[in-house]
Enzyme design. Structure first.
Site, PDB file in Angstrom:
ATOM      1  N   ARG A 101     -29.040  -2.709 -23.014  1.00  0.00           N
ATOM      2  CA  ARG A 101     -29.042  -1.512 -23.871  1.00  0.00           C
ATOM      3  C   ARG A 101     -27.679  -1.463 -24.539  1.00  0.00           C
ATOM      4  NH1 ARG A 101     -30.861   4.769 -23.282  1.00  0.00           N
ATOM      5  NH2 ARG A 101     -32.876   3.726 -23.289  1.00  0.00           N
ATOM      6  N   HIS A 128     -36.412  -0.015 -30.166  1.00  0.00           N
ATOM      7  CA  HIS A 128     -36.630   0.452 -28.791  1.00  0.00           C
ATOM      8  C   HIS A 128     -38.042   0.005 -28.373  1.00  0.00           C
ATOM      9  CE1 HIS A 128     -36.033   2.454 -25.133  1.00  0.00           C
ATOM     10  NE2 HIS A 128     -35.963   3.717 -25.505  1.00  0.00           N
ATOM     11  N   GLN A 131     -39.960   1.543 -25.364  1.00  0.00           N
ATOM     12  CA  GLN A 131     -40.487   2.883 -25.643  1.00  0.00           C
ATOM     13  C   GLN A 131     -41.827   2.779 -26.377  1.00  0.00           C
ATOM     14  OE1 GLN A 131     -39.105   6.010 -24.770  1.00  0.00           O
ATOM     15  NE2 GLN A 131     -41.178   6.598 -25.360  1.00  0.00           N
ATOM     16  N   ASP A 223     -38.046  12.580 -32.627  1.00  0.00           N
ATOM     17  CA  ASP A 223     -36.942  12.111 -31.785  1.00  0.00           C
ATOM     18  C   ASP A 223     -35.690  12.873 -32.232  1.00  0.00           C
ATOM     19  OD1 ASP A 223     -35.275  10.648 -30.086  1.00  0.00           O
ATOM     20  OD2 ASP A 223     -35.219   8.865 -31.360  1.00  0.00           O
ATOM     21  N   CYS A 264     -39.900  10.705 -27.341  1.00  0.00           N
ATOM     22  CA  CYS A 264     -39.449   9.718 -26.358  1.00  0.00           C
ATOM     23  C   CYS A 264     -38.548  10.344 -25.293  1.00  0.00           C
ATOM     24  CB  CYS A 264     -38.698   8.598 -27.067  1.00  0.00           C
ATOM     25  SG  CYS A 264     -37.277   9.201 -27.995  1.00  0.00           S
ATOM     26  N   ARG A 292     -43.629   4.741 -19.243  1.00  0.00           N
ATOM     27  CA  ARG A 292     -42.530   3.776 -19.315  1.00  0.00           C
ATOM     28  C   ARG A 292     -42.554   2.876 -18.078  1.00  0.00           C
ATOM     29  NH1 ARG A 292     -38.053   4.705 -22.420  1.00  0.00           N
ATOM     30  NH2 ARG A 292     -37.658   2.557 -21.766  1.00  0.00           N
TER      31      ARG A 292
HETATM   32  N1  NVA Z   1     -32.965   7.561 -30.940  1.00  0.00           N
HETATM   33  C1  NVA Z   1     -32.440   7.910 -29.643  1.00  0.00           C
HETATM   34  C2  NVA Z   1     -33.391   7.485 -28.575  1.00  0.00           C
HETATM   35  C3  NVA Z   1     -32.959   7.787 -27.170  1.00  0.00           C
HETATM   36  C4  NVA Z   1     -33.954   7.322 -26.165  1.00  0.00           C
HETATM   37  C5  NVA Z   1     -31.082   7.240 -29.452  1.00  0.00           C
HETATM   38  O1  NVA Z   1     -30.938   6.067 -29.812  1.00  0.00           O
HETATM   39  O2  NVA Z   1     -30.157   7.913 -28.987  1.00  0.00           O
HETATM   40  N1   CP Z   2     -36.627   7.433 -23.904  1.00  0.00           N
HETATM   41  C1   CP Z   2     -35.562   6.815 -23.357  1.00  0.00           C
HETATM   42  O1   CP Z   2     -35.305   5.635 -23.585  1.00  0.00           O
HETATM   43  O2   CP Z   2     -34.816   7.630 -22.558  1.00  0.00           O
HETATM   44  P1   CP Z   2     -33.419   7.256 -21.868  1.00  0.00           P
HETATM   45  O3   CP Z   2     -32.386   7.195 -22.963  1.00  0.00           O
HETATM   46  O4   CP Z   2     -33.179   8.393 -20.924  1.00  0.00           O
HETATM   47  O5   CP Z   2     -33.557   5.935 -21.170  1.00  0.00           O
END
Ligand code: NVA
Ligand code: CP
Length: 314
Positions: A101, A128, A131, A223, A264, A292
């Protein structure tokens, strides 16, 4: 054979459907593959925070009989200048799968290029995919199909929107991404999705008119307006531009009566979505979060059994 999952478009349609079928069967019988990891480990490098991805992965790995170790940038020599390539090559000697990540997709590609074990994208600035697997599983579970379903994403064009767009396009959904003009999804990812939709019988369209976009929606998805890594600069003008894109009861009332609400998570309550919608009867966000776990377990089984074939070159 497909070695990694870096984005949804890496998968063939058959792979994606097979993963969703496998996830459904794992949900019914969670310990069916309890020897797949056979006490071996996964390595996870997370340079952004996570609740769902991290905890669901840990549980998925436990159910497969293995363990996962998580590291942040400051715990590894990577934080002191060791290269991504050296890190990936070394860690491949210890772990069965690498999970990343991070911010740039280029960093992820460098990990995948040097690793000799599968690499999973657990969120980058542009994608992602894990997701989107859970999103597709949830839509199929709730609405019985994906082809022909009108999925309207309302908010800021981002990683979650990109992966939703790719997955929906691949499976024949009618995907609409409604954002302010300056926050539209990445044009390259939009083109890839539109090409996939042309093959699947689905469609991908962009809109900057949220009220019109949600008319006839089977799924309304949103989101956060500010993603991890987004600059805090111009936050005020961003919030002003996004204000008409808030998912509230009025917006939901324009969708079809059976429409589901998806997010998400984590949510910024009162910003992109109201409490009324997030906690309301149309919201499926907790099932989505649970899925998930099942989709990640399915992905690991498929990657470890080397049964993903990858998208045909277009
Ligand atoms: N678009 C958000 C998703 C978090 C799961 C981010 O990248 O922060
Ligand atoms: N939806 C998702 O990826 O959540 P987190 O950022 O908590 O892993």
């Amino acid at each position: 054979m497909l070695k990694d999952l870096l984005r949804i478009a890496d998968l063939s349609t058959e792979d994606l459907v097979r993963l969703l079928d496998l996830a459904d069967s794992i949900k019914r019988e969670p310990y069916r593959f309890d020897r797949v990891l056979d006490d071996e480990s996964l390595f996870a490098y997370f340079s952004k925070p996570s609740t769902r991805t991290r905890v669901s992965l840990a549980e998925a790995v436990a159910r497969l009989g293995g363990q996962i170790q998580f590291f942040g940038p400051q715990e590894l020599q990577l934080g002191r200048g060791e290269t991504i390539e050296d890190t990936a090559a070394v860690v491949s000697r210890y772990a069965k799968v690498i999970v990343i990540r991070t911010y740039s997709d280029d960093e992820l590609d460098r990990f995948a290029g040097a690793a000799t074990v599968p690499v999973i994208n657990a969120l980058t600035d542009l994608h992602h995919p894990c997701q989107a697997l859970a999103d597709m599983m949830t839509i199929r579970e709730k609405l019985g199909r994906i082809a022909g379903v009108r999925i309207v994403y309302v908010g800021a064009g981002n990683n979650v929107a990109h992966s939703l767009m790719e997955a929906g396009a691949m499976l024949g959904a009618e995907v609409v991404i409604a954002t302010p003009a300056g926050l539209a999804p990445d044009p390259g990812i939009t083109r890839v999705s539109q090409r996939m939709a042309a093959t699947s019988g689905g469609s991908v369209t962009l809109s900057d008119r949220p009220l019109q976009a949600v008319a006839g929606a089977d799924v309304i998805y949103t989101d956060v307006w500010t993603s991890m890594g987004d600059s805090e600069q111009h936050r005020e003008s961003r919030l002003t531009a996004l204000h008409p894109f808030q998912v509230n009861a009025e917006l939901m009332s324009r969708a079809r009566p059976h429409a589901i609400f998806m997010h998400c998570l984590p949510a910024h309550r009162g910003e992109e979505v109201t409490d009324e919608v997030l906690d309301g009867p149309q919201s499926v966000v907790l099932d989505q979060a649970e899925n998930r776990l099942h989709t990640e377990q399915a992905l690991l089984v498929a990657l470890l059994e080397e049964s993903l074939t990858g998208a045909a070159p277009s």
